[in-house]
Design a protein around this motif. Structure first.
Motif, short mmCIF file in Angstrom:
data_model
loop_
_atom_site.label_atom_id
_atom_site.label_comp_id
_atom_site.label_asym_id
_atom_site.label_seq_id
_atom_site.Cartn_x
_atom_site.Cartn_y
_atom_site.Cartn_z
N GLU A 27 -60.13 56.63 72.34
CA GLU A 27 -60.65 57.77 71.58
C GLU A 27 -59.50 58.60 71.00
N SER A 28 -59.81 59.32 69.93
CA SER A 28 -58.81 60.20 69.32
C SER A 28 -58.39 61.29 70.33
N ALA A 29 -57.11 61.62 70.30
CA ALA A 29 -56.53 62.72 71.08
C ALA A 29 -56.38 62.45 72.58
N VAL A 30 -56.54 61.18 73.00
CA VAL A 30 -56.32 60.88 74.42
C VAL A 30 -54.82 60.78 74.74
N GLY A 31 -54.00 60.60 73.69
CA GLY A 31 -52.55 60.56 73.92
C GLY A 31 -51.91 59.19 73.69
N LYS A 32 -52.53 58.34 72.87
CA LYS A 32 -51.95 57.02 72.60
C LYS A 32 -50.55 57.15 71.96
N SER A 33 -50.50 57.93 70.88
CA SER A 33 -49.21 58.07 70.18
C SER A 33 -48.19 58.76 71.08
N SER A 34 -48.66 59.69 71.88
CA SER A 34 -47.74 60.41 72.77
C SER A 34 -47.16 59.46 73.81
N LEU A 35 -47.98 58.52 74.32
CA LEU A 35 -47.46 57.54 75.29
C LEU A 35 -46.41 56.65 74.62
N PHE A 44 -41.74 64.13 73.94
CA PHE A 44 -43.15 64.54 73.95
C PHE A 44 -43.33 65.73 73.02
N GLN A 45 -44.39 65.66 72.22
CA GLN A 45 -44.65 66.76 71.29
C GLN A 45 -46.01 67.36 71.59
N GLU A 46 -46.04 68.68 71.86
CA GLU A 46 -47.33 69.37 72.00
C GLU A 46 -47.97 69.37 70.61
N ASN A 47 -49.28 69.29 70.53
CA ASN A 47 -49.98 69.32 69.25
C ASN A 47 -49.52 68.26 68.25
N ALA A 48 -49.41 67.04 68.73
CA ALA A 48 -49.06 65.92 67.84
C ALA A 48 -50.20 65.71 66.84
N ALA A 50 -52.91 63.60 64.46
CA ALA A 50 -53.70 62.38 64.61
C ALA A 50 -53.08 61.26 63.78
N THR A 51 -53.14 60.05 64.31
CA THR A 51 -52.62 58.88 63.59
C THR A 51 -53.56 58.50 62.46
N ILE A 52 -52.98 58.09 61.36
CA ILE A 52 -53.78 57.63 60.22
C ILE A 52 -53.59 56.12 60.13
N ALA A 76 -55.36 54.26 65.34
CA ALA A 76 -55.95 55.60 65.18
C ALA A 76 -57.29 55.63 65.90
N GLY A 77 -57.52 56.67 66.69
CA GLY A 77 -58.75 56.74 67.49
C GLY A 77 -59.95 57.29 66.73
N GLN A 78 -59.70 57.92 65.59
CA GLN A 78 -60.82 58.52 64.86
C GLN A 78 -61.79 57.43 64.40
N GLY A 131 -55.17 56.15 82.35
CA GLY A 131 -55.83 57.46 82.50
C GLY A 131 -54.79 58.51 82.21
N ASN A 132 -54.72 58.95 80.95
CA ASN A 132 -53.60 59.81 80.54
C ASN A 132 -53.90 61.29 80.81
N LYS A 133 -52.85 62.10 80.70
CA LYS A 133 -52.85 63.56 80.94
C LYS A 133 -52.99 63.84 82.43
N SER A 134 -52.35 63.01 83.25
CA SER A 134 -52.43 63.22 84.70
C SER A 134 -51.77 64.53 85.11
N ASP A 135 -50.97 65.13 84.23
CA ASP A 135 -50.40 66.45 84.53
C ASP A 135 -51.49 67.53 84.53
N LEU A 136 -52.67 67.21 83.97
CA LEU A 136 -53.78 68.18 83.94
C LEU A 136 -54.78 67.88 85.06
N SER A 162 -48.84 60.20 82.36
CA SER A 162 -48.69 61.47 81.62
C SER A 162 -47.58 61.29 80.60
N ALA A 163 -47.96 61.37 79.33
CA ALA A 163 -46.94 61.33 78.27
C ALA A 163 -46.10 62.59 78.36
N LYS A 164 -46.69 63.65 78.90
CA LYS A 164 -45.99 64.94 78.95
C LYS A 164 -44.86 64.90 80.00
P1 GTP Z 1 -55.25 59.70 67.52
O1 GTP Z 1 -53.99 59.37 66.82
O2 GTP Z 1 -56.14 60.65 66.76
O3 GTP Z 1 -56.01 58.49 67.95
O4 GTP Z 1 -54.84 60.49 68.90
P2 GTP Z 1 -53.86 59.98 70.04
O5 GTP Z 1 -54.65 59.28 71.08
O6 GTP Z 1 -52.72 59.27 69.45
O7 GTP Z 1 -53.39 61.36 70.70
P3 GTP Z 1 -51.98 62.10 70.53
O8 GTP Z 1 -50.89 61.32 71.16
O9 GTP Z 1 -51.83 62.50 69.12
O10 GTP Z 1 -52.21 63.38 71.47
C1 GTP Z 1 -53.29 64.29 71.27
C2 GTP Z 1 -52.94 65.61 71.93
O11 GTP Z 1 -52.85 65.46 73.34
C3 GTP Z 1 -51.60 66.20 71.46
O12 GTP Z 1 -51.74 67.60 71.33
C4 GTP Z 1 -50.65 65.87 72.61
O13 GTP Z 1 -49.61 66.81 72.72
C5 GTP Z 1 -51.60 65.93 73.82
N1 GTP Z 1 -51.17 65.03 74.90
C6 GTP Z 1 -50.90 63.72 74.80
N2 GTP Z 1 -50.54 63.20 75.99
C7 GTP Z 1 -50.60 64.22 76.86
C8 GTP Z 1 -50.34 64.32 78.27
O14 GTP Z 1 -49.99 63.37 78.98
N3 GTP Z 1 -50.53 65.56 78.84
C9 GTP Z 1 -50.94 66.65 78.11
N4 GTP Z 1 -51.07 67.81 78.77
N5 GTP Z 1 -51.17 66.58 76.79
C10 GTP Z 1 -51.01 65.38 76.17
#
Ligand code: GTP
Ligand code: MG
Length: 207
Positions: A27-35, A44-48, A50-52, A76-78, A131-136, A162-164
């Motif tokens: 799904e979008s925003a789960v953190g694929k690109s961040s991983l 790691f970038q806060e507020n990355a 969305a991938t196109i 892209a998850g969208q 299972g990403n965002k384990s820091d949360l 956790s990509a973070k």
């Molecule tokens: P699409 O490209 O739309 O499919 O999204 P994506 O799955 O690539 O997600 P992306 O990596 O763009 O991350 C979405 C948001 O989650 C961003 O604001 C990231 O900073 C945040 N994020 C990603 N990984 C983590 C993590 O491990 N922990 C936390 N706290 N935030 C994260």
């Protein structure tokens, strides 16, 4: 006989580089690109954004006497991009299906991606669930044990990441490399097991 960089005879044959195509789905925003950014650039970038469409990145790591090149398709998850996904998972040796531990809907989507891969990807594809965002963890809505049971039933690798903080990011890629079949990868030739210290990637900057 092969030689090393100094021209000295090297009795063990030329070092092998194996390329593995790995696709990230979820799904979008789960953190694929961040991983992927964490794995490739230790960043790691806060507020990355969305991938196109999709992004393609590579990273080469040394595992024991084998060099593995991960050829990574970050999709892209969208919803509007979903029809493109088969183009990226077709021919992939591995897939990382990502969900967000704070969002149960994303785990439902992850299970749908797993089903689709089981039906339509290569029968030998190695599937890992992240299972990403384990820091949360304080905001956790998907229980580790529930996902572990699902992963065991379906023969999937499973880690919370956790990509973070970088937790388990290298490890999930390396766990995939050692699970890949012998005829497709040197690192995999030694079978699925824990990496020894000598096999940890030498260029790694993250845990
Ligand atoms: P699409 O490209 O739309 O499919 O999204 P994506 O799955 O690539 O997600 P992306 O990596 O763009 O991350 C979405 C948001 O989650 C961003 O604001 C990231 O900073 C945040 N994020 C990603 N990984 C983590 C993590 O491990 N922990 C936390 N706290 N935030 C994260
Ligand atoms: Mg993305």
């Amino acid at each position: 006989m092969a030689t090393n960089r100094s021209g000295v005879a090297w009795p063990y044959g030329a070092p092998q580089t194996k390329g593995f195509k790995v696709v990230l789905l979820g799904e979008s925003a789960v953190g694929k690109s961040s991983l992927v950014q964490r794995f490739i650039k230790c960043h790691f970038q806060e507020n990355a954004s969305a991938t196109i469409g999709a992004a393609f990145l590579t990273r080469t790591v040394s595992l024991g006497d084998t060099t593995v090149m991960f050829e990574i398709w970050d999709t892209a998850g969208q919803e509007r991009y979903h029809s493109l996904a088969p183009m990226y998972y077709r021919g992939a040796q591995a897939a990382i299906v990502v969900y967000d531990i704070t969002n149960p809907h994303t785990f439902v989507r992850a299970r749908n991606w797993v089903k689709q891969l089981q039906r339509q990807a290569s029968p030998s594809i190695v599937i890992a669930l992240a299972g990403n965002k384990s820091d949360l963890a304080a905001k956790r809505m998907v229980e580790f044990e529930e996902v572990q049971a699902y992963a065991d039933e379906n023969g999937l690798l499973f880690m919370e990441t956790s990509a973070k903080t970088a937790m388990n990011v290298n490890d999930i890629f390396l766990a995939i490399a050692i699970r890949l079949p012998t005829n497709e990868g040197g690192a995999a030739a030694r079978g699925a097991r824990r990496l020894t210290d000598g096999e940890r990637p030498r260029r790694s900057c993250c845990k």
